[in-house]
Write an enzyme that holds these catalytic residues in place. Structure first.
Site, PDB file in Angstrom:
ATOM      1  N   LYS A 203      40.812  55.765  75.382  1.00 13.40           N
ATOM      2  CA  LYS A 203      40.441  54.279  75.369  1.00 13.40           C
ATOM      3  C   LYS A 203      40.833  53.737  73.910  1.00 13.40           C
ATOM      4  O   LYS A 203      41.305  54.268  73.197  1.00 13.40           O
ATOM      5  CB  LYS A 203      38.917  54.157  75.682  1.00 13.40           C
ATOM      6  CG  LYS A 203      38.606  54.762  77.233  1.00 13.40           C
ATOM      7  CD  LYS A 203      39.160  53.817  78.128  1.00 13.40           C
ATOM      8  CE  LYS A 203      39.282  54.520  79.326  1.00 13.40           C
ATOM      9  NZ  LYS A 203      37.919  54.925  80.256  1.00 13.40           N
TER      10      LYS A 203
HETATM   11  C1  LIG Z   1      37.442  55.408  81.434  1.00 10.14           C
HETATM   12  C2  LIG Z   1      36.709  54.375  82.443  1.00 10.14           C
HETATM   13  C3  LIG Z   1      35.405  54.885  82.812  1.00 10.14           C
HETATM   14  C4  LIG Z   1      34.902  56.368  82.719  1.00 10.14           C
HETATM   15  O1  LIG Z   1      34.830  56.857  81.559  1.00 10.14           O
HETATM   16  P1  LIG Z   1      34.887  58.455  81.240  1.00 10.14           P
HETATM   17  O2  LIG Z   1      34.567  58.601  79.656  1.00 10.14           O
HETATM   18  O3  LIG Z   1      36.245  58.943  81.549  1.00 10.14           O
HETATM   19  O4  LIG Z   1      33.804  59.186  81.921  1.00 10.14           O
HETATM   20  C5  LIG Z   1      34.402  54.112  83.404  1.00 10.14           C
HETATM   21  N1  LIG Z   1      34.904  52.595  83.546  1.00 10.14           N
HETATM   22  C6  LIG Z   1      36.084  52.250  83.368  1.00 10.14           C
HETATM   23  C7  LIG Z   1      36.599  50.834  83.703  1.00 10.14           C
HETATM   24  C8  LIG Z   1      37.179  53.108  82.557  1.00 10.14           C
HETATM   25  O5  LIG Z   1      38.232  52.761  82.246  1.00 10.14           O
END
Ligand SMILES: *Cc1c(COP(=O)(O)O)cnc(C)c1O
Length: 450
Positions: A203
């Site tokens: 992210k």
């Molecule tokens: C990556 C993501 C998640 C989940 O997060 P994790 O840390 O991978 O569990 C939830 N919502 C969105 C929109 C995402 O892109």
């Protein structure tokens, strides 16, 4: 000879990165310096990985930075979202409204609460929940609306909050794509009743496996703790009905954040706004150069409104095939890849079309989990969510520039301009798009070993 690299012309992109994550590479992310390494090693060496002292410091700093009263670090974003849903009161038989085009974790764990998901359509330009389609989805079972600031675009919060208020439902923001972004001058994650973010390594706010929940509401905060953070669920809670239950996690879940992540998070937070600002400068420059080019449109907000694209996570562009003689986005991307730009068609596939949301009986209820506790069949029919089902043919990823280096960015600009200008050559041999374009997830582990 054709100008297009696909037909033997010279490649528009010649940039070769360093592949170092010290800030020298255009794309490598996150930027990791000795400061991150020292912070992580300190925790590792003293065996503090499963403690909460560093995480609590990180939460405090996250609150100061974001403007939220309370924050709770979790083991990942999926856990933060589940805790937020539980915090907002979602339970058996309840409905949560969510856009269909998003990553599955925005809503899928609602099923573990015995709740169900009702999908709403997205706006074809913002790619976020379309407020015009939202109100019709609200029923007397609706407990919450999950808003996703999808691909970093801030959702239309004024409209969504007004609808939520009118019907007395809670708003949860999934800020996984847009930490630190603004909507009309307000920080994303502070506008709804509660917000949750993934801070996973892919992210824009990248600290490793980790997530964070934020809210101003003490009851939501304490419910979230009570659900999955047992060692912090104590008798000194302010929420009376929770007090006698302290000690064991109500959900039977364990959401504690790993302190190698929170240690990294504290350092990343210090530099995050500055790094995002550079990303926005680079990305806005890219789109400014492409303004007016037929066939493509930026997916970005006008910063003059006080909104912005945060860290421009999972940057995408909009595609208008009608302006390129009906050229498929698949063929368009093939030509870009030949130019040296790693571009692919589509975005997230519409969740309501997946079997998990239609036929799977996950918990042995003798019927599909999606409707096991619903008082009616909430499953969507084909073509119910027209934009969500067809948006893949009108989107593609674009490069995620981390540095404002116009010489390099111009190479990618040239690739897009060249492909758009020579689209007629591509019409021949265009096999069209497959019926479904996009994926259920698009994170790839790109990290290489030395
Ligand atoms: C990556 C993501 C998640 C989940 O997060 P994790 O840390 O991978 O569990 C939830 N919502 C969105 C929109 C995402 O892109």
């Amino acid at each position: 000879m054709s100008e297009l690299a696909l037909f033997g012309g010279p490649k528009a992109v010649t940039y070769v990165g360093t592949d170092l994550n010290d800030g020298s590479d255009m794309f490598k992310w996150p930027i990791i310096t000795k400061e991150d390494e020292d912070a992580v090693l300190e925790v590792l060496r003293r065996g503090g990985m499963s403690g909460t002292d560093v995480t609590k410091e990180f939460e405090k700093e996250y609150c100061e930075w974001s403007g939220s009263k309370y924050a709770l670090g979790t083991c990942n974003g999926t856990a933060a979202l589940l805790a937020a849903m539980y915090g907002a009161g979602l339970g058996r038989g309840d409905e949560i409204i969510c856009p269909s085009v998003t990553y599955w974790a925005s809503c899928t764990s609602a099923l573990t609460l015995g709740a169900t998901v009702v999908f709403a359509d997205i706006d074809p330009l913002t790619l976020c929940l379309d407020p015009k389609k939202l109100e019709a989805k609200i029923t007397d079972k609706t407990k919450a609306i999950m808003v996703v600031h999808y691909l970093s675009y801030p959702a239309d919060m004024d409209e969504i909050m007004a609808i939520a208020k009118k019907h007395n439902v809670k708003v949860i923001e999934d800020v996984s794509h847009a930490q630190g972004g603004l909507y009309k001058g307000r920080k994303l994650g502070t506008i709804g009743d509660v917000a949750a973010s993934s801070l996973m390594a892919g992210k824009s706010f990248a600290i490793g496996e980790g997530g964070i929940l934020q809210t101003d509401d003490i009851e939501i905060y304490e419910r979230a703790i009570a659900f999955g953070t047992y060692e912090r669920f104590t008798k000194d809670f302010q929420t009376e009905y929770l007090k006698p239950l302290a000690g064991l996690p109500l959900g039977g879940h364990k959401h504690r954040m790993h302190q190698l992540s929170s240690a990294c998070g504290r350092v990343q937070l210090k530099h995050y706004d500055e790094r995002c600002e550079e990303i926005r400068k680079a990305m806005n420059y890219f789109w400014d150069q492409l303004e007016g080019v037929p066939g493509i449109r930026a997916h970005r907000v006008d910063e003059k409104t006080g909104s912005n694209m945060a860290g421009w996570y999972a940057a995408h562009g909009l595609y208008v095939p009608e302006e390129l003689g009906g050229l498929s986005v698949t063929r368009f991307c093939e030509a870009l890849r030949a130019e040296g730009a790693p571009i692919g068609p589509g975005c997230n596939l519409a969740l309501h079309t997946h079997p998990v949301y239609n036929v799977a009986d996950v918990y042995n209820d003798g019927q599909p989990t999606r409707i096991a506790f619903a008082n009616k069949d909430v499953r969507e029919m084909d073509n119910d969510l027209e934009v969500s089902e067809t948006i893949g043919k009108r989107t593609y990823n674009i490069p995620w520039f981390k540095k404002f280096d116009t010489e390099i960015i111009d190479q990618y600009v040239a690739a897009f301009k060249k492909v758009c200008a020579n689209y007629e050559e591509l019409l021949e041999g265009d096999q069209g798009d497959p019926e479904k374009l996009g994926g259920w997830h698009f994170f790839k582990h790109t990290a290489k070993k030395d």
